[in-house]
Design a protein around this motif. Structure first.
Motif, PDB file in Angstrom:
ATOM      1  N   SER A 237       0.829  -1.210   0.000  1.00  0.00           N
ATOM      2  CA  SER A 237       0.000   0.000   0.000  1.00  0.00           C
ATOM      3  C   SER A 237       0.861   1.257   0.000  1.00  0.00           C
ATOM      4  O   SER A 237       0.562   2.238  -0.694  1.00  0.00           O
ATOM      5  CB  SER A 237      -0.928   0.013   1.219  1.00  0.00           C
ATOM      6  N   GLY A 238       1.940   1.241   0.783  1.00  0.00           N
ATOM      7  CA  GLY A 238       2.814   2.405   0.844  1.00  0.00           C
ATOM      8  C   GLY A 238       3.504   2.683  -0.480  1.00  0.00           C
ATOM      9  O   GLY A 238       3.580   3.833  -0.928  1.00  0.00           O
ATOM     10  N   LEU A 239       3.998   1.631  -1.130  1.00  0.00           N
ATOM     11  CA  LEU A 239       4.622   1.818  -2.437  1.00  0.00           C
ATOM     12  C   LEU A 239       3.598   2.279  -3.465  1.00  0.00           C
ATOM     13  O   LEU A 239       3.910   3.084  -4.354  1.00  0.00           O
ATOM     14  CB  LEU A 239       5.281   0.511  -2.893  1.00  0.00           C
ATOM     15  N   ALA A 240       2.352   1.779  -3.342  1.00  0.00           N
ATOM     16  CA  ALA A 240       1.304   2.193  -4.270  1.00  0.00           C
ATOM     17  C   ALA A 240       0.988   3.677  -4.137  1.00  0.00           C
ATOM     18  O   ALA A 240       0.674   4.344  -5.129  1.00  0.00           O
ATOM     19  CB  ALA A 240       0.046   1.364  -4.038  1.00  0.00           C
ATOM     20  N   LEU A 241       1.064   4.224  -2.914  1.00  0.00           N
ATOM     21  CA  LEU A 241       0.818   5.654  -2.725  1.00  0.00           C
ATOM     22  C   LEU A 241       1.810   6.490  -3.527  1.00  0.00           C
ATOM     23  O   LEU A 241       1.439   7.450  -4.210  1.00  0.00           O
ATOM     24  CB  LEU A 241       0.916   6.010  -1.241  1.00  0.00           C
ATOM     25  N   VAL A 242       3.090   6.116  -3.449  1.00  0.00           N
ATOM     26  CA  VAL A 242       4.122   6.850  -4.175  1.00  0.00           C
ATOM     27  C   VAL A 242       3.930   6.678  -5.681  1.00  0.00           C
ATOM     28  O   VAL A 242       4.008   7.644  -6.454  1.00  0.00           O
ATOM     29  CB  VAL A 242       5.519   6.373  -3.744  1.00  0.00           C
ATOM     30  N   GLN A 243       3.669   5.453  -6.104  1.00  0.00           N
ATOM     31  CA  GLN A 243       3.493   5.180  -7.531  1.00  0.00           C
ATOM     32  C   GLN A 243       2.267   5.898  -8.092  1.00  0.00           C
ATOM     33  O   GLN A 243       2.287   6.375  -9.236  1.00  0.00           O
ATOM     34  CB  GLN A 243       3.359   3.674  -7.750  1.00  0.00           C
ATOM     35  N   THR A 244       1.200   6.002  -7.294  1.00  0.00           N
ATOM     36  CA  THR A 244      -0.015   6.650  -7.760  1.00  0.00           C
ATOM     37  C   THR A 244       0.215   8.131  -8.022  1.00  0.00           C
ATOM     38  O   THR A 244      -0.196   8.669  -9.063  1.00  0.00           O
ATOM     39  CB  THR A 244      -1.145   6.469  -6.731  1.00  0.00           C
ATOM     40  N   GLY A 245       0.868   8.796  -7.087  1.00  0.00           N
ATOM     41  CA  GLY A 245       1.161  10.204  -7.292  1.00  0.00           C
ATOM     42  C   GLY A 245       2.015  10.434  -8.521  1.00  0.00           C
ATOM     43  O   GLY A 245       1.757  11.349  -9.325  1.00  0.00           O
ATOM     44  N   GLN A 246       3.023   9.604  -8.699  1.00  0.00           N
ATOM     45  CA  GLN A 246       3.898   9.738  -9.860  1.00  0.00           C
ATOM     46  C   GLN A 246       3.150   9.456 -11.161  1.00  0.00           C
ATOM     47  O   GLN A 246       3.309  10.174 -12.163  1.00  0.00           O
ATOM     48  CB  GLN A 246       5.086   8.786  -9.713  1.00  0.00           C
ATOM     49  N   ALA A 247       2.315   8.420 -11.176  1.00  0.00           N
ATOM     50  CA  ALA A 247       1.577   8.063 -12.395  1.00  0.00           C
ATOM     51  C   ALA A 247       0.574   9.143 -12.773  1.00  0.00           C
ATOM     52  O   ALA A 247       0.422   9.489 -13.953  1.00  0.00           O
ATOM     53  CB  ALA A 247       0.869   6.722 -12.203  1.00  0.00           C
ATOM     54  N   LEU A 248      -0.129   9.706 -11.792  1.00  0.00           N
ATOM     55  CA  LEU A 248      -1.074  10.782 -12.079  1.00  0.00           C
ATOM     56  C   LEU A 248      -0.355  12.008 -12.635  1.00  0.00           C
ATOM     57  O   LEU A 248      -0.843  12.666 -13.561  1.00  0.00           O
ATOM     58  CB  LEU A 248      -1.839  11.154 -10.804  1.00  0.00           C
TER      59      LEU A 248
END
Length: 438
Positions: free
Chosen positions: A375-386
């Motif tokens: 979940s923590g890695l997904a938070l970082v990846q989500t911001g970057q992808a958006l």
């Protein structure tokens, strides 16, 4: 490279003490790479052969074959690279909540992406192509965070940079082979694009089979994680509220903010290749080979820069990678047309990915408890992808309105400003083996 005992599934044997996990035994010159990392690397290698076959021909297929404008291509490219942002959090949460679902959530993502490849054979207009690409990126969004969590959980804090570097190197080997395969197929067949999409599907299915047969589940990786220095307090349950609360951690919040800001000025790979083609007048039949330069540089530099990040500091290497990208933009904006231009641009472009992709995940892993790692890695990846989704839309619109040179100039200025701001927000956490993220 030393590979750990497959019975342990980790960089250290079960008999290794906590002290041994934190400090390599005498005489060991290289840190271990877990079998889980190597298995996931093999899956990523095969899958990237499939996906990069499509990615290599997609810009030319859409712009030259279907006649899309730069704005239309920017919209589709934004979907292709940014749509996964809406499902990354869901994928990360599902993987953590089950306690051992990392493998199966990742597998569902790989399978969905594979199923989308043959659909490109029948999609001929903007709307159906957009839907297929959205579904493909949904699969990528589901699999990325659980896969990276498995890599992190299978590695010690001191060697995460190297572990991610090894995985990204294997992944990039597939990115190197994919465009080459697409190039050969285009030259050998009459209906070249259809053949590329069909072969890509067959290769993607092979990647899913390797995942199912050879990658252990998330619970196995968690149980086998070697003891190490105490990290942040562990979350008792993997709930959605606990996942979102991770942003209250100063270190993770800084990393997420910096990754998002820098993503706003990161021009899509496809646009970089189209710009390079226009600068050099590369014939259409050779276009699919341009990604090979980026992939080759990534492959050669991923492991060395991962090791450097473990020793000298992950945040320093991460920001230096964006400096390399800024230099690539500058070269594309100059009037230089020398024979070395494509090699220099592609080397810097590949170096950017080698210094940022896996290094960012290694940095974020240090600030996330095991129970919420995905979940923590997904938070970082989500911001970057958006952020990259917004950049693709903005760059495509700017190219259509003012031309490619003006659009790239604006992106270069934005990247320089964002990098300066990210430097002021650098995290202060230190890894056990070196200066860590500082």
């Amino acid at each position: 490279m030393y590979v750990a005992d497959s019975r342990a599934g980790t960089p250290d044997t079960p008999a290794a003490s906590a002290e041994g996990a934190a400090r390599p035994r005498a005489g060991r010159r290289r840190a271990a790479v877990a079998p889980t990392v190597l298995a996931l690397g093999t899956v990523s290698l095969i899958t990237d052969v499939s996906s990069e076959m499509v990615t290599a021909v997609l810009p030319l297929y859409l712009v030259a074959g279907l006649g899309l404008s730069p704005l239309g291509f920017g919209l589709l490219d934004g979907i292709y690279n940014g749509f996964s942002a809406v499902v990354r959090l869901a994928g990360g949460h599902l993987a953590d909540r089950g306690g051992g679902r990392h493998k199966w959530v990742a597998g569902a993502g790989y399978a969905l992406s594979a199923a989308c490849k043959p659909l490109l054979l029948v999609a001929q207009t903007l709307t159906p192509i957009g839907l297929v690409l959205a579904a493909d990126r949904t699969g990528k969004g589901l699999r990325t965070a659980p896969r990276d969590a498995l890599i992190s959980l299978s590695s010690t804090p001191e060697t995460r940079g190297r572990a991610f570097g090894v995985h990204r190197a294997m992944d990039t080997a597939g990115a190197l082979l994919g465009p080459l395969a697409a190039f050969l197929i285009l030259r050998a067949t009459v209906d070249g694009y259809d053949a590329v999409f069909l072969v890509s599907f067959c290769v993607a299915v092979a990647g899913v089979l390797v995942l199912v047969l050879f990658v252990p589940g998330g619970s196995a990786a968690r149980a086998a994680t070697p003891p190490g220095p105490p990290g942040p307090p562990a979350a008792p349950r993997a709930t959605l509220r606990a996942a979102l609360a991770l942003l209250r951690r100063p270190e993770l919040r800084r990393i997420a903010v910096c990754a998002t800001l820098l993503g706003l000025a990161t021009v899509s790979d496809s646009f970089v290749f189209l710009l390079l083609q226009r600068r050099l007048g590369v014939p259409d039949r050779w276009f699919a080979l341009l990604p090979l330069g980026t992939a080759a540089a990534f492959l050669l530099l991923a492991v060395p820069l991962g090791r450097l990040a473990d020793r000298a500091g992950r945040w320093r290497v991460f920001l230096a990678g964006h400096g390399a990208l800024l230099l690539a933009y500058a070269l594309l904006l100059t009037s230089w047309h020398g024979a070395a231009l494509p090699y220099a641009v592609l080397l810097l472009h590949g170096g950017f990915y080698a210094a940022t992709d896996g290094v960012l995940m290694a940095a974020a892993s240090d600030s996330v408890p095991k129970e919420l790692r995905s979940s923590g890695l997904a938070l970082v990846q989500t911001g970057q992808a958006l952020a990259r989704f917004v950049c693709s839309l903005g760059f495509g619109a700017a190219w259509t309105a003012w031309g490619d040179r003006t659009a790239l100039t604006a992106s270069a200025v934005a990247l320089a400003l964002c990098a300066l701001f990210a430097l002021s927000l650098r995290p202060t956490h230190r890894t056990p083996s070196a200066e860590g993220l500082v």
